[in-house]
Design a protein around this motif. Structure first.
Motif, PDB file in Angstrom:
ATOM      1  N   LYS A   1       1.039  -1.410   0.012  1.00 53.49           N
ATOM      2  CA  LYS A   1       0.017   0.028   0.106  1.00 53.49           C
ATOM      3  C   LYS A   1       0.733   1.233   0.049  1.00 53.49           C
ATOM      4  CE  LYS A   1      -3.925   1.929   2.383  1.00 53.49           C
ATOM      5  NZ  LYS A   1      -5.179   1.857   3.375  1.00 53.49           N
ATOM      6  N   LYS A   2       1.951   1.130   0.661  1.00 55.23           N
ATOM      7  CA  LYS A   2       2.854   2.413   0.863  1.00 55.23           C
ATOM      8  C   LYS A   2       3.531   2.762  -0.492  1.00 55.23           C
ATOM      9  CE  LYS A   2       6.711   4.158   3.722  1.00 55.23           C
ATOM     10  NZ  LYS A   2       7.318   3.989   4.774  1.00 55.23           N
ATOM     11  N   THR A   3       4.111   1.600  -1.170  1.00 55.47           N
ATOM     12  CA  THR A   3       4.723   1.793  -2.442  1.00 55.47           C
ATOM     13  C   THR A   3       4.004   1.935  -3.616  1.00 55.47           C
ATOM     14  OG1 THR A   3       5.275  -0.554  -2.615  1.00 55.47           O
ATOM     15  CG2 THR A   3       6.935   0.741  -1.169  1.00 55.47           C
ATOM     16  N   GLY A   4       2.850   1.354  -3.367  1.00 61.20           N
ATOM     17  CA  GLY A   4       1.984   1.126  -4.933  1.00 61.20           C
ATOM     18  C   GLY A   4       2.509   0.154  -5.964  1.00 61.20           C
ATOM     19  N   MET A   5       3.415  -0.716  -5.527  1.00 55.24           N
ATOM     20  CA  MET A   5       4.156  -1.628  -6.370  1.00 55.24           C
ATOM     21  C   MET A   5       3.151  -2.402  -6.993  1.00 55.24           C
ATOM     22  SD  MET A   5       5.483  -4.624  -3.645  1.00 55.24           S
ATOM     23  CE  MET A   5       6.224  -5.381  -4.797  1.00 55.24           C
ATOM     24  N   PHE A   6       3.415  -2.909  -8.410  1.00 56.59           N
ATOM     25  CA  PHE A   6       2.921  -3.499  -9.202  1.00 56.59           C
ATOM     26  C   PHE A   6       1.361  -3.006  -9.680  1.00 56.59           C
ATOM     27  CE2 PHE A   6       5.097  -7.495  -7.591  1.00 56.59           C
ATOM     28  CZ  PHE A   6       6.273  -6.998  -8.386  1.00 56.59           C
ATOM     29  N   SER A   7       1.063  -1.641  -9.206  1.00 58.17           N
ATOM     30  CA  SER A   7       0.058  -0.996  -9.252  1.00 58.17           C
ATOM     31  C   SER A   7      -0.006  -0.028 -10.809  1.00 58.17           C
ATOM     32  CB  SER A   7      -0.584  -0.280  -8.136  1.00 58.17           C
ATOM     33  OG  SER A   7      -0.750  -1.054  -6.945  1.00 58.17           O
TER      34      SER A   7
END
Length: 202
Positions: free
Chosen positions: A143-149
């Motif tokens: 949620k913090k990094t927004g990875m793979f989003s």
């Protein structure tokens, strides 16, 4: 998998802690677990008499855990839950491949057969717990990094939120786990009870 198990035991004896264990064995784990895709092919062509669907779900979920959770989110690699599913997978696969090997040699010790159809009763729920707890531990970092989003606006005009995808994955265990677990219980009754019936006929 025996190599992986020995490496895990050796690491813990030398270090006295589970911290750093995943990083130590990750290359071996990734190799064996990724090549497990061949098992789906083996089931499809009849080399192994197991459900293609069941094998496909199990293999794909493990590959997902290895590459898209444990490998990608380094902050959770020292979680106890990671070690839990690693230990469960290792014991499960050593037992399963021992069963297949002795079966192919037409010399299957009863203990191996018994272990194959009894260990899962405890190991399967423990492995699922380890996987779910690991995904849960990964959620704050995702949620913090927004990875793979993929956020809008973008040239594809499509959005994807990996955080919510992981939540959906966690909820998918609710219908899938009982089906796979009861499938194994049915196999257990068929194999072990079938042996008892044969012995009575003799």
């Amino acid at each position: 998998w025996l190599v992986l198990g020995i490496a895990m035991v050796r690491f813990y004896i030398q270090k006295g802690t589970h911290r750093g264990l995943f990083r130590s064995v990750q290359k071996t784990l990734k190799f064996f677990q990724t090549f497990a895709l061949l098992e789906v092919i083996h089931c499809a062509v009849g080399i192994v008499r197991t459900s293609v669907l069941v094998t496909g779900v199990q293999v794909s979920s493990r590959i997902f855990m290895v590459w898209f959770i444990a490998h990608s989110i380094k902050q959770i690699q020292n979680e106890e839950s990671v070690i839990l599913f690693l230990v469960v997978w290792t014991v499960t696969e050593i037992t399963r491949y021992s069963f297949y090997t002795f079966n192919l040699l037409n010399h299957l010790p009863y203990f191996i057969k018994w272990a194959r159809y009894n260990f899962f009763i405890v190991l399967y729920p423990a492995g699922v717990a380890g996987e779910l707890l690991t995904i849960y531990a990964a959620l704050p970092y995702v949620k913090k990094t927004g990875m793979f989003s993929l956020r809008l606006p973008n040239k594809y005009n499509v959005s994807f939120d990996y955080y919510y995808f992981l939540i959906i994955v966690m909820f998918s265990y609710v219908p899938l786990f009982p089906q796979l677990y009861f499938h194994m219980l049915r196999q257990r009754r068929r194999v072990l009870h079938g042996e008892v019936i044969v012995e009575k006929d003799d």
